[in-house]
Scaffold this motif. Structure first.
Motif, PDB file in Angstrom:
ATOM      1  N   PRO A 107      73.263  60.705  33.262  1.00  0.00           N
ATOM      2  CA  PRO A 107      72.605  60.368  32.002  1.00  0.00           C
ATOM      3  C   PRO A 107      71.153  59.955  32.235  1.00  0.00           C
ATOM      4  N   PHE A 108      70.275  60.380  31.321  1.00  0.00           N
ATOM      5  CA  PHE A 108      68.863  60.000  31.391  1.00  0.00           C
ATOM      6  C   PHE A 108      68.654  58.830  30.442  1.00  0.00           C
ATOM      7  N   VAL A 109      68.343  57.678  31.010  1.00  0.00           N
ATOM      8  CA  VAL A 109      68.166  56.462  30.230  1.00  0.00           C
ATOM      9  C   VAL A 109      66.844  55.831  30.631  1.00  0.00           C
ATOM     10  N   ARG A 110      66.049  55.458  29.631  1.00  0.00           N
ATOM     11  CA  ARG A 110      64.812  54.715  29.902  1.00  0.00           C
ATOM     12  C   ARG A 110      65.089  53.243  29.647  1.00  0.00           C
ATOM     13  N   TYR A 111      64.681  52.414  30.570  1.00  0.00           N
ATOM     14  CA  TYR A 111      64.860  50.974  30.428  1.00  0.00           C
ATOM     15  C   TYR A 111      63.528  50.342  30.054  1.00  0.00           C
ATOM     16  N   TRP A 112      63.593  49.367  29.171  1.00  0.00           N
ATOM     17  CA  TRP A 112      62.404  48.650  28.752  1.00  0.00           C
ATOM     18  C   TRP A 112      62.372  47.308  29.472  1.00  0.00           C
ATOM     19  N   TYR A 113      61.222  47.005  30.057  1.00  0.00           N
ATOM     20  CA  TYR A 113      61.034  45.734  30.737  1.00  0.00           C
ATOM     21  C   TYR A 113      59.935  44.971  30.024  1.00  0.00           C
ATOM     22  N   PRO A 114      60.113  43.670  29.807  1.00  0.00           N
ATOM     23  CA  PRO A 114      59.045  42.895  29.162  1.00  0.00           C
ATOM     24  C   PRO A 114      57.854  42.753  30.098  1.00  0.00           C
ATOM     25  N   TRP A 115      56.681  42.571  29.501  1.00  0.00           N
ATOM     26  CA  TRP A 115      55.477  42.376  30.288  1.00  0.00           C
ATOM     27  C   TRP A 115      55.547  41.029  30.981  1.00  0.00           C
ATOM     28  N   ARG A 116      55.144  40.998  32.230  1.00  0.00           N
ATOM     29  CA  ARG A 116      55.124  39.755  32.997  1.00  0.00           C
ATOM     30  C   ARG A 116      53.772  39.623  33.663  1.00  0.00           C
ATOM     31  N   VAL A 117      53.377  38.393  33.896  1.00  0.00           N
ATOM     32  CA  VAL A 117      52.074  38.144  34.513  1.00  0.00           C
ATOM     33  C   VAL A 117      52.024  38.747  35.911  1.00  0.00           C
ATOM     34  N   TYR A 118      53.040  38.514  36.713  1.00  0.00           N
ATOM     35  CA  TYR A 118      53.084  39.041  38.076  1.00  0.00           C
ATOM     36  C   TYR A 118      54.144  40.143  38.137  1.00  0.00           C
ATOM     37  N   ASP A 119      53.840  41.254  37.525  1.00  0.00           N
ATOM     38  CA  ASP A 119      54.797  42.355  37.405  1.00  0.00           C
ATOM     39  C   ASP A 119      55.223  42.893  38.764  1.00  0.00           C
ATOM     40  N   TRP A 120      54.325  42.888  39.735  1.00  0.00           N
ATOM     41  CA  TRP A 120      54.633  43.402  41.055  1.00  0.00           C
ATOM     42  C   TRP A 120      55.697  42.556  41.760  1.00  0.00           C
ATOM     43  N   TYR A 121      55.854  41.291  41.333  1.00  0.00           N
ATOM     44  CA  TYR A 121      56.804  40.382  41.970  1.00  0.00           C
ATOM     45  C   TYR A 121      58.251  40.657  41.552  1.00  0.00           C
ATOM     46  N   TRP A 122      58.438  41.120  40.349  1.00  0.00           N
ATOM     47  CA  TRP A 122      59.780  41.297  39.808  1.00  0.00           C
ATOM     48  C   TRP A 122      60.303  42.690  40.141  1.00  0.00           C
ATOM     49  N   PRO A 123      61.476  42.777  40.739  1.00  0.00           N
ATOM     50  CA  PRO A 123      62.028  44.102  41.067  1.00  0.00           C
ATOM     51  C   PRO A 123      62.481  44.819  39.800  1.00  0.00           C
ATOM     52  N   ASP A 124      62.461  46.151  39.853  1.00  0.00           N
ATOM     53  CA  ASP A 124      62.993  46.946  38.748  1.00  0.00           C
ATOM     54  C   ASP A 124      64.511  46.878  38.813  1.00  0.00           C
ATOM     55  N   TRP A 125      65.095  46.297  37.781  1.00  0.00           N
ATOM     56  CA  TRP A 125      66.543  46.201  37.750  1.00  0.00           C
ATOM     57  C   TRP A 125      67.069  47.132  36.680  1.00  0.00           C
ATOM     58  N   HIS A 126      68.011  47.930  37.049  1.00  0.00           N
ATOM     59  CA  HIS A 126      68.755  48.722  36.077  1.00  0.00           C
ATOM     60  C   HIS A 126      70.093  49.075  36.694  1.00  0.00           C
ATOM     61  N   PRO A 127      71.114  49.195  35.857  1.00  0.00           N
ATOM     62  CA  PRO A 127      72.440  49.488  36.402  1.00  0.00           C
ATOM     63  C   PRO A 127      72.471  50.841  37.107  1.00  0.00           C
ATOM     64  N   GLN A 128      73.311  50.934  38.102  1.00  0.00           N
ATOM     65  CA  GLN A 128      73.431  52.169  38.867  1.00  0.00           C
ATOM     66  C   GLN A 128      74.048  53.255  37.993  1.00  0.00           C
ATOM     67  N   GLN A 129      73.373  54.401  37.917  1.00  0.00           N
ATOM     68  CA  GLN A 129      73.871  55.527  37.135  1.00  0.00           C
ATOM     69  C   GLN A 129      74.786  56.378  38.018  1.00  0.00           C
ATOM     70  N   SER A 130      75.892  56.777  37.460  1.00  0.00           N
ATOM     71  CA  SER A 130      76.776  57.644  38.227  1.00  0.00           C
ATOM     72  C   SER A 130      76.360  59.096  38.008  1.00  0.00           C
ATOM     73  N   GLN A 131      76.394  59.860  39.077  1.00  0.00           N
ATOM     74  CA  GLN A 131      76.080  61.282  38.955  1.00  0.00           C
ATOM     75  C   GLN A 131      77.291  62.074  39.400  1.00  0.00           C
ATOM     76  N   SER A 132      77.440  63.235  38.795  1.00  0.00           N
ATOM     77  CA  SER A 132      78.585  64.071  39.122  1.00  0.00           C
ATOM     78  C   SER A 132      78.112  65.501  39.345  1.00  0.00           C
ATOM     79  N   VAL A 133      78.900  66.256  40.077  1.00  0.00           N
ATOM     80  CA  VAL A 133      78.573  67.657  40.339  1.00  0.00           C
ATOM     81  C   VAL A 133      78.914  68.453  39.089  1.00  0.00           C
ATOM     82  N   MET A 134      77.907  69.132  38.535  1.00  0.00           N
ATOM     83  CA  MET A 134      78.113  69.941  37.331  1.00  0.00           C
ATOM     84  C   MET A 134      78.569  71.342  37.712  1.00  0.00           C
TER      85      MET A 134
END
Length: 155
Positions: free
Chosen positions: A78-105
């Motif tokens: 699945p193609f999902v875009r995640y929205w992250y709020p703006w933060r002062v030190y954006d480089w400090y915060w890791p990109d968190w998003h749930p692991q997407q499962s992929q399958s052989v089509m």
């Protein structure tokens, strides 16, 4: 060092106490050709469209890898875009998003033509959610060397 498996043997006096294989040393040979997977850049795909992916194999010294066996594997997730709020030190915060499962089509075996190209057609479902398709191509030339390439497309 000589090629092969390296082991360690343990002895206690004249008695064998044990052994273990530590590592295996093998020869590495650089690949002689490159594999690229591409779709037309100006085309935007929608659900229900047929994706045409071109798999190209070319030698580094020039020329096409003709009549090579291509194993193409298409993964979907699945193609999902995640929205992250703006933060002062954006480089400090890791990109968190749930692991997407992929399958052989789908999985297909193709052959390259005289120009080193093979065309893979992927039928997308008419209904559903936005998807990302990752196309992995494994090309085996006449000397039985395998080189991989991959590309992605969003639908």
């Amino acid at each position: 060092m000589a090629l092969g498996a390296y082991t360690i043997n343990f002895r206690s006096g004249d008695r064998h106490a044990g052994s273990a294989q530590l590592f295996r040393l093998e020869e590495y040979k650089l690949p002689e050709f490159a594999v690229t997977v591409s779709t037309p850049e100006e085309t935007q795909y929608r659900l229900g469209d047929t994706i045409e992916a071109t798999i190209e194999a070319n030698y580094y010294f020039g020329g096409a890898v003709a009549n090579a066996e291509v194993e193409a594997v298409v993964y979907q997730q699945p193609f999902v875009r995640y929205w992250y709020p703006w933060r002062v030190y954006d480089w400090y915060w890791p990109d968190w998003h749930p692991q997407q499962s992929q399958s052989v089509m789908t999985q297909e075996t193709l052959r390259t033509d005289v120009n080193g190209r093979a065309v893979l057609r992927i039928e997308t479902p008419r209904d559903g959610n936005d998807m990302t398709y990752r196309i992995e191509a494994r090309v085996v030339d006449a000397s039985r060397r395998e080189v991989r390439g991959e590309g992605t497309v969003r639908v």
